[in-house]
Design a protein around this motif. Structure first.
Motif, PDB file in Angstrom:
ATOM      1  N   PRO A 191      -0.291  40.129  -5.041  1.00 39.65           N
ATOM      2  CA  PRO A 191      -0.565  39.590  -6.377  1.00 39.65           C
ATOM      3  C   PRO A 191       0.583  39.699  -7.376  1.00 39.65           C
ATOM      4  O   PRO A 191       0.616  38.936  -8.348  1.00 39.65           O
ATOM      5  N   LYS A 192       1.510  40.615  -7.164  1.00 41.27           N
ATOM      6  CA  LYS A 192       2.597  40.829  -8.117  1.00 41.27           C
ATOM      7  C   LYS A 192       3.823  39.949  -7.843  1.00 41.27           C
ATOM      8  O   LYS A 192       4.811  40.006  -8.567  1.00 41.27           O
ATOM      9  N   VAL A 193       3.735  39.139  -6.818  1.00 43.10           N
ATOM     10  CA  VAL A 193       4.860  38.272  -6.452  1.00 43.10           C
ATOM     11  C   VAL A 193       5.189  37.284  -7.568  1.00 43.10           C
ATOM     12  O   VAL A 193       4.306  36.754  -8.237  1.00 43.10           O
TER      13      VAL A 193
ATOM     14  N   ASN B 177       3.708  21.717  -4.831  1.00 42.71           N
ATOM     15  CA  ASN B 177       4.216  22.561  -3.755  1.00 42.71           C
ATOM     16  C   ASN B 177       4.657  23.929  -4.258  1.00 42.71           C
ATOM     17  O   ASN B 177       4.407  24.954  -3.615  1.00 42.71           O
ATOM     18  N   ILE B 178       5.339  23.959  -5.401  1.00 42.33           N
ATOM     19  CA  ILE B 178       5.774  25.240  -5.963  1.00 42.33           C
ATOM     20  C   ILE B 178       4.570  26.109  -6.297  1.00 42.33           C
ATOM     21  O   ILE B 178       4.532  27.312  -5.966  1.00 42.33           O
ATOM     22  N   ASN B 179       3.590  25.519  -6.945  1.00 41.48           N
ATOM     23  CA  ASN B 179       2.398  26.276  -7.340  1.00 41.48           C
ATOM     24  C   ASN B 179       1.580  26.719  -6.130  1.00 41.48           C
ATOM     25  O   ASN B 179       1.062  27.842  -6.093  1.00 41.48           O
ATOM     26  N   ALA B 180       1.453  25.842  -5.135  1.00 43.26           N
ATOM     27  CA  ALA B 180       0.707  26.199  -3.928  1.00 43.26           C
ATOM     28  C   ALA B 180       1.405  27.327  -3.178  1.00 43.26           C
ATOM     29  O   ALA B 180       0.761  28.289  -2.721  1.00 43.26           O
ATOM     30  N   PHE B 181       2.708  27.234  -3.044  1.00 41.45           N
ATOM     31  CA  PHE B 181       3.507  28.264  -2.377  1.00 41.45           C
ATOM     32  C   PHE B 181       3.320  29.610  -3.072  1.00 41.45           C
ATOM     33  O   PHE B 181       3.090  30.640  -2.425  1.00 41.45           O
ATOM     34  N   THR B 182       3.381  29.593  -4.392  1.00 40.16           N
ATOM     35  CA  THR B 182       3.248  30.819  -5.168  1.00 40.16           C
ATOM     36  C   THR B 182       1.849  31.410  -5.034  1.00 40.16           C
ATOM     37  O   THR B 182       1.682  32.628  -4.837  1.00 40.16           O
ATOM     38  N   ARG B 183       0.832  30.579  -5.131  1.00 38.48           N
ATOM     39  CA  ARG B 183      -0.550  31.067  -5.012  1.00 38.48           C
ATOM     40  C   ARG B 183      -0.819  31.622  -3.607  1.00 38.48           C
ATOM     41  O   ARG B 183      -1.550  32.608  -3.453  1.00 38.48           O
ATOM     42  N   GLY B 184      -0.233  31.008  -2.593  1.00 40.16           N
ATOM     43  CA  GLY B 184      -0.381  31.540  -1.240  1.00 40.16           C
ATOM     44  C   GLY B 184       0.234  32.921  -1.115  1.00 40.16           C
ATOM     45  O   GLY B 184      -0.362  33.836  -0.535  1.00 40.16           O
ATOM     46  N   ALA B 185       1.414  33.087  -1.693  1.00 41.25           N
ATOM     47  CA  ALA B 185       2.080  34.388  -1.664  1.00 41.25           C
ATOM     48  C   ALA B 185       1.287  35.427  -2.446  1.00 41.25           C
ATOM     49  O   ALA B 185       1.129  36.577  -2.023  1.00 41.25           O
ATOM     50  N   GLN B 186       0.760  35.014  -3.585  1.00 42.65           N
ATOM     51  CA  GLN B 186      -0.003  35.934  -4.426  1.00 42.65           C
ATOM     52  C   GLN B 186      -1.334  36.340  -3.789  1.00 42.65           C
ATOM     53  O   GLN B 186      -1.895  37.383  -4.146  1.00 42.65           O
TER      54      GLN B 186
ATOM     55  N   GLY C 122       0.835  -1.187   0.000  1.00 40.77           N
ATOM     56  CA  GLY C 122       0.000   0.000   0.000  1.00 40.77           C
ATOM     57  C   GLY C 122       0.873   1.242   0.000  1.00 40.77           C
ATOM     58  O   GLY C 122       2.101   1.157   0.097  1.00 40.77           O
ATOM     59  N   THR C 123       0.250   2.396  -0.129  1.00 38.14           N
ATOM     60  CA  THR C 123       1.014   3.642  -0.117  1.00 38.14           C
ATOM     61  C   THR C 123       0.421   4.601   0.914  1.00 38.14           C
ATOM     62  O   THR C 123      -0.745   4.495   1.284  1.00 38.14           O
ATOM     63  N   TYR C 124       1.243   5.543   1.355  1.00 41.38           N
ATOM     64  CA  TYR C 124       0.784   6.558   2.303  1.00 41.38           C
ATOM     65  C   TYR C 124       1.392   7.900   1.932  1.00 41.38           C
ATOM     66  O   TYR C 124       2.532   7.983   1.482  1.00 41.38           O
ATOM     67  N   PHE C 125       0.620   8.938   2.088  1.00 42.88           N
ATOM     68  CA  PHE C 125       1.096  10.288   1.814  1.00 42.88           C
ATOM     69  C   PHE C 125       0.109  11.264   2.441  1.00 42.88           C
ATOM     70  O   PHE C 125      -0.838  10.862   3.117  1.00 42.88           O
ATOM     71  N   ALA C 126       0.321  12.549   2.235  1.00 34.88           N
ATOM     72  CA  ALA C 126      -0.598  13.564   2.754  1.00 34.88           C
ATOM     73  C   ALA C 126      -0.505  14.813   1.886  1.00 34.88           C
ATOM     74  O   ALA C 126       0.523  15.049   1.232  1.00 34.88           O
ATOM     75  N   ASP C 127      -1.570  15.586   1.879  1.00 37.00           N
ATOM     76  CA  ASP C 127      -1.647  16.784   1.038  1.00 37.00           C
ATOM     77  C   ASP C 127      -0.928  17.949   1.698  1.00 37.00           C
ATOM     78  O   ASP C 127      -1.557  18.862   2.258  1.00 37.00           O
ATOM     79  N   ILE C 128       0.386  17.931   1.596  1.00 41.44           N
ATOM     80  CA  ILE C 128       1.182  18.978   2.233  1.00 41.44           C
ATOM     81  C   ILE C 128       1.170  20.266   1.425  1.00 41.44           C
ATOM     82  O   ILE C 128       1.595  21.318   1.909  1.00 41.44           O
ATOM     83  N   ASP C 129       0.658  20.215   0.177  1.00 39.76           N
ATOM     84  CA  ASP C 129       0.591  21.441  -0.612  1.00 39.76           C
ATOM     85  C   ASP C 129      -0.369  22.457   0.023  1.00 39.76           C
ATOM     86  O   ASP C 129      -0.200  23.666  -0.155  1.00 39.76           O
ATOM     87  N   ASP C 130      -1.364  21.997   0.768  1.00 41.52           N
ATOM     88  CA  ASP C 130      -2.200  22.923   1.533  1.00 41.52           C
ATOM     89  C   ASP C 130      -1.340  23.751   2.486  1.00 41.52           C
ATOM     90  O   ASP C 130      -1.531  24.967   2.639  1.00 41.52           O
ATOM     91  N   VAL C 131      -0.413  23.081   3.143  1.00 39.37           N
ATOM     92  CA  VAL C 131       0.438  23.766   4.120  1.00 39.37           C
ATOM     93  C   VAL C 131       1.436  24.683   3.415  1.00 39.37           C
ATOM     94  O   VAL C 131       1.773  25.758   3.927  1.00 39.37           O
ATOM     95  N   MET C 132       1.900  24.272   2.233  1.00 41.91           N
ATOM     96  CA  MET C 132       2.797  25.137   1.475  1.00 41.91           C
ATOM     97  C   MET C 132       2.087  26.427   1.054  1.00 41.91           C
ATOM     98  O   MET C 132       2.704  27.496   0.994  1.00 41.91           O
ATOM     99  N   TYR C 133       0.797  26.340   0.747  1.00 38.63           N
ATOM    100  CA  TYR C 133       0.020  27.545   0.451  1.00 38.63           C
ATOM    101  C   TYR C 133       0.026  28.474   1.668  1.00 38.63           C
ATOM    102  O   TYR C 133       0.270  29.686   1.546  1.00 38.63           O
ATOM    103  N   LEU C 134      -0.264  27.921   2.838  1.00 42.39           N
ATOM    104  CA  LEU C 134      -0.280  28.721   4.064  1.00 42.39           C
ATOM    105  C   LEU C 134       1.076  29.354   4.326  1.00 42.39           C
ATOM    106  O   LEU C 134       1.164  30.537   4.684  1.00 42.39           O
ATOM    107  N   ALA C 135       2.129  28.574   4.119  1.00 38.19           N
ATOM    108  CA  ALA C 135       3.481  29.107   4.315  1.00 38.19           C
ATOM    109  C   ALA C 135       3.779  30.196   3.288  1.00 38.19           C
ATOM    110  O   ALA C 135       4.489  31.167   3.576  1.00 38.19           O
ATOM    111  N   GLY C 136       3.216  30.029   2.080  1.00 41.54           N
ATOM    112  CA  GLY C 136       3.404  31.037   1.047  1.00 41.54           C
ATOM    113  C   GLY C 136       2.820  32.380   1.433  1.00 41.54           C
ATOM    114  O   GLY C 136       3.332  33.437   1.026  1.00 41.54           O
ATOM    115  N   ILE C 137       1.752  32.368   2.227  1.00 43.73           N
ATOM    116  CA  ILE C 137       1.180  33.628   2.708  1.00 43.73           C
ATOM    117  C   ILE C 137       2.229  34.414   3.491  1.00 43.73           C
ATOM    118  O   ILE C 137       2.371  35.631   3.327  1.00 43.73           O
TER     119      ILE C 137
END
Length: 375
Positions: A197-199, A184-193, A144-159
């Motif tokens: 918005p000009k980031v 993660n890159i996209n989530a981080f960027t969207r959080g910052a934006q 089986g596999t295991y993981f988690a949606d850490i991109d949500d947290v990357m968005y928050l960190a991007g803020i």
């Protein structure tokens, strides 16, 4: 009682290289595994092996996995774990898994992205051993596999990054352009934006999960270009975090809390919390209720989280992050809700729609505002 750290004695005794180089003496490591297994048989009812692609002291990917191991062992009765570090993503890991299976290990956590195909191959030979892979989607009867949606947290960190930058230029150092990294890159960027918005976010690829010298070089180059907040998706954040601190810029961490390496420049980090998930997995195996599936955790389940904030993050920014975090947890505001626009202006998800989960899992593009190419 033998402790997990006993494995270090055997690895040292057999003169095994801990530098992660391809020159590791695998005949010795296989012998060490066998000897360790034989000695500990009398002490453990269920033997569980963890395999790491790097050192467990990296304050990143492998550190987070190992913290999960320690938590699980503490909370599950009658289990004994051992761990094996610096095992490359090639035929070497297949040999290590094979020897573990032959030595009576009932559960094997293959923790690195490139371990999946070798794990599937070995799992087919040993149907009575349960294999768990981190991050993959292929399954087998006993894998089986295991993981988690850490991109949500990357968005928050991007803020925090968007609120802190003065130049409007963020930098992101990453290993490989796989979907998990692109998310993660996209989530981080969207959080910052969301707050600025000009980031823009400039991406530098290293082509490897771990190369501290190359990571430090990339960090310096980005800072020289005007970037004043860095983040990353590599196995260990240490080199990048330390470089940011030395150069006087801010940094957003990944995998685990590495704030001690940047007491001034640390903003916040996106971290895994593998312990509870690993505990449930092992308990289900022992109870006979385990089934082959893709387990995916989230902020709501507590399998990913923010680290502590650094000294420069304002109360206003913390409040913004907390509000967005609650929206994610409640499901009222999904991360990949539109509008989502690619670099070239193509609309991926219009306002009022949400990207299908299958499309998110196969993400192969940068959002508008990211500078770089998906190699």
């Amino acid at each position: 009682m033998w402790k997990q750290e006993s494995i270090y004695f055997f690895l040292t005794f057999f003169n095994i290289d801990h530098n992660g180089e391809q020159s590791m003496k695998f005949k010795s490591i296989l012998a060490a595994i066998g000897l360790f297994a034989a000695i500990t048989t009398a002490y453990a009812e269920t033997k569980i092996g963890y395999i790491y692609v790097g050192p467990k002291t990296d304050y990143g990917y492998n550190y987070a996995q190992d913290q999960g191991r320690l938590y699980m062992e503490k909370h599950v009765k009658d289990v004994k774990t051992s761990y094996f570090e610096n095992i490359p993503e090639n035929a070497d890991v297949e040999r290590v898994m094979e020897r573990l299976a032959q030595s009576g290990y009932k559960v094997i956590f293959a923790t690195s992205y490139g371990y999946l195909d070798p794990a599937l191959k070995v799992a087919k030979k040993y149907p009575n051993v349960t294999f768990m892979h981190s991050g993959g989607f292929k399954l087998a009867k006993n894998l089986g596999t295991y993981f988690a949606d850490i991109d949500d947290v990357m968005y928050l960190a991007g803020i925090s990054a968007g609120a802190s930058t003065k130049s409007g230029k963020l930098g992101f150092i990453a290993a490989h352009p796989i979907p998990q990294v692109l998310r993660n890159i996209n989530a981080f960027t969207r959080g910052a934006q969301s707050v600025n918005p000009k980031v823009t976010t400039t991406v530098v690829w290293t082509g490897t999960w771990s190369d501290p010298a190359k990571e430090a070089e990339a960090a310096n180059a980005l800072i020289d270009s005007g970037v004043d907040v860095l983040s990353m998706h590599v196995d260990s954040p240490i080199a990048i975090v330390q470089t940011a601190e030395k150069r006087g810029v801010h940094v957003v961490g990944y995998h685990a809390d590495a704030s001690k390496f940047a007491p001034k420049g640390w903003l916040v980090g996106a971290a895994w919390n593998w312990g509870p998930m690993m505990t449930k997995i092992v308990e289900s195996i022992e109870k006979g209720t385990w089934k082959s599936e893709n387990i995916r955790g989230s902020l709501a389940t507590g399998d990913v989280k923010l680290t502590k904030f650094g000294p420069s993050v304002t109360d206003k920014t913390k409040a913004l992050i907390a509000k967005k975090e609650q929206a994610f947890v409640s499901g009222k505001d999904p991360l990949w809700a539109g509008p989502i626009v690619k670099q070239d202006g193509t609309v991926v998800a219009a306002e009022g729609t949400t990207m299908p989960s299958a499309s998110v899992e196969q993400m192969n593009f940068f959002v508008k505002g990211v500078i770089g190419t998906v190699q």
